[in-house]
Write an enzyme that holds these catalytic residues in place. Structure first.
Site, short mmCIF file in Angstrom:
data_model
loop_
_atom_site.label_atom_id
_atom_site.label_comp_id
_atom_site.label_asym_id
_atom_site.label_seq_id
_atom_site.Cartn_x
_atom_site.Cartn_y
_atom_site.Cartn_z
N GLY A 1 49.21 29.65 37.04
CA GLY A 1 47.87 30.24 37.01
C GLY A 1 47.91 31.75 37.13
N SER A 2 46.89 32.30 37.75
CA SER A 2 46.70 33.74 37.81
C SER A 2 47.48 34.39 38.95
CB SER A 2 45.22 34.07 37.99
OG SER A 2 44.79 33.68 39.29
N LYS B 1 46.24 36.52 41.02
CA LYS B 1 45.36 36.55 42.18
C LYS B 1 45.53 35.30 43.03
CE LYS B 1 40.45 36.72 43.49
NZ LYS B 1 39.06 36.78 42.99
N GLY C 1 48.03 33.22 42.75
CA GLY C 1 49.44 33.15 43.09
C GLY C 1 49.74 33.78 44.45
N GLU D 1 54.38 30.38 38.24
CA GLU D 1 54.32 30.67 36.80
C GLU D 1 53.00 31.41 36.56
OE1 GLU D 1 56.70 30.31 34.81
OE2 GLU D 1 58.03 28.94 35.86
N CYS E 1 49.43 31.95 28.50
CA CYS E 1 50.06 32.94 29.38
C CYS E 1 51.09 33.80 28.67
CB CYS E 1 50.69 32.26 30.59
SG CYS E 1 51.91 31.00 30.16
#
Length: 367
Positions: free
Chosen positions: A80-81, A83, A85, A102, A137
């Protein structure tokens, strides 16, 4: 625990689960609530076809994820993002739980002049607009080329885009929708930024009702514009121009490390400099995104784009611990390792550490 994302909700849920199970783990999957239909389907099918003592699915949003993160896990795998993460990493740190993150970032594409421009344009389009309309991504986030070559590249991209999606791309059945209204509004904000609104050289059309945005190319957007400050994750492609193509490397390295970096060139020297000087999660030369599909290559980020990697055998390794085990018999127990330590024992130990056969023999016979 595997926390998956919404843009490839089936693949990015099951791919890490395969690695975790193969390495002998039990797994809890938390699918993304932004793709609720797939989340529901995964919950139903995994419960129906898999051993519920080995794999469980927990659906929900922030409260459920927060509750899961309060538990102690052997490993957390998150896609994900950046933020979120950081939130995952902070929660894992409380239990010293290792993580694989990731994430993403702004993936650059450097385009040299001595190339097959038609093929390059198609491959850039494939990685950007044919892959969830930029909601990937590893999708190209921005292009760097020379001032002299920019117009030729733009013409080639426009020509191939019309072949793929027609003159009215919003009506094309091959162009993905934006996932929801929140992301649609976010992308509109990037386009409507006064610093880039006059930089659009192609596209820009929108259909809010059907959550569609046409493939959009922008030229020479300012570095301080919104579109260059965050991962775009959509169908907008800024092109930045430099005087010399070699200058592109310093432009990339001035930013956070991307999840992927791409170069189109026939110049071996430039290729070697690019590979050696740019730090990225992965790379493709004269291609975009396809390195992710090769199971013999690890997929993962570096720095801001993540940590850890998986795919193929790397997935097995990601969910394993390499445990060192030494076995000995009771024979061959050397007195030299035990006190009291004497000059003779010291000579023998030094000879053994040096691997000097003659010195070992001399130490043993007392020479």
């Amino acid at each position: 625990m595997v926390i998956s994302t919404w843009n490839y909700p089936f693949l990015l849920s099951l791919d890490p689960i395969v690695g975790a199970i193969s390495a002998g783990n039990t797994v809890v999957l938390k699918p993304s609530e932004i793709a609720p239909a797939t989340s529901s389907m995964l919950s139903k099918l995994i419960h129906e076809y898999m051993d519920s003592s080995a794999v469980k699915v927990v659906e929900g949003a922030v409260p459920e994820t927060t509750a899961l993160l309060e538990q102690k896990w052997d490993k957390i795998f998150y896609t994900g993002s950046c933020k979120v993460g950081r939130i995952i990493l902070a929660a894992a740190a409380k239990h010293l739980t290792p993580v694989i993150l990731e994430l993403g970032g702004k993936c650059p594409v450097v385009v040299d002049k001595n190339i097959n421009l038609e093929v390059a344009a198609r491959r850039i389009i494939s990685g950007k607009w044919c892959s969830n309309n930029g909601q990937t991504c590893v999708a190209p986030d921005y292009v760097i080329t020379t001032k002299a070559f920019a117009s030729k590249l733009i013409d080639a991209l426009i020509s191939e885009l019309e072949k793929f999606f027609g003159k009215e791309p919003l009506k094309s059945q091959d162009l993905s929708r934006i996932v929801n209204s929140n992301h649609f509004n976010r992308l509109e904000k990037l386009l409507d930024d006064e610093k880039v609104s006059d930089k659009i050289v192609h596209g820009g059309q929108r259909d809010e009702t059907n959550l569609k945005i046409a493939p959009t190319i922008l030229l020479d957007v300012p570095e301080d514009s919104l579109i260059m400050k965050e991962e775009i994750f959509g169908p907008l492609l800024p092109i930045i121009t430099v005087n010399k193509i070699e200058d592109s490397i310093s432009v990339i390295n001035a930013r956070e490390k991307p999840l992927a970096a791409y170069l189109f060139t026939d110049e071996k020297k430039l290729e070697e400099e690019f590979i050696g000087s740019v730090s990225a999660g992965g790379m493709s030369i004269n291609e975009t995104t396809l390195h992710v599909t090769d199971s013999s290559l690890p997929f993962g980020g570096v720095g801001e784009s993540g940590m850890g990697s998986y795919h193929g055998k790397f997935s097995f390794d990601a969910f394993s611990h390499k445990k060192a085990v030494l076995r000995r018999s009771f024979a061959g127990d050397a007195a030299a390792r035990y006190p009291p330590y004497t000059p003779e024992k010291l000579r023998l130990i030094k000879a053994l550490l040096d691997g000097n056969i003659l010195a070992i023999v001399r130490a043993l016979v007392g020479w």
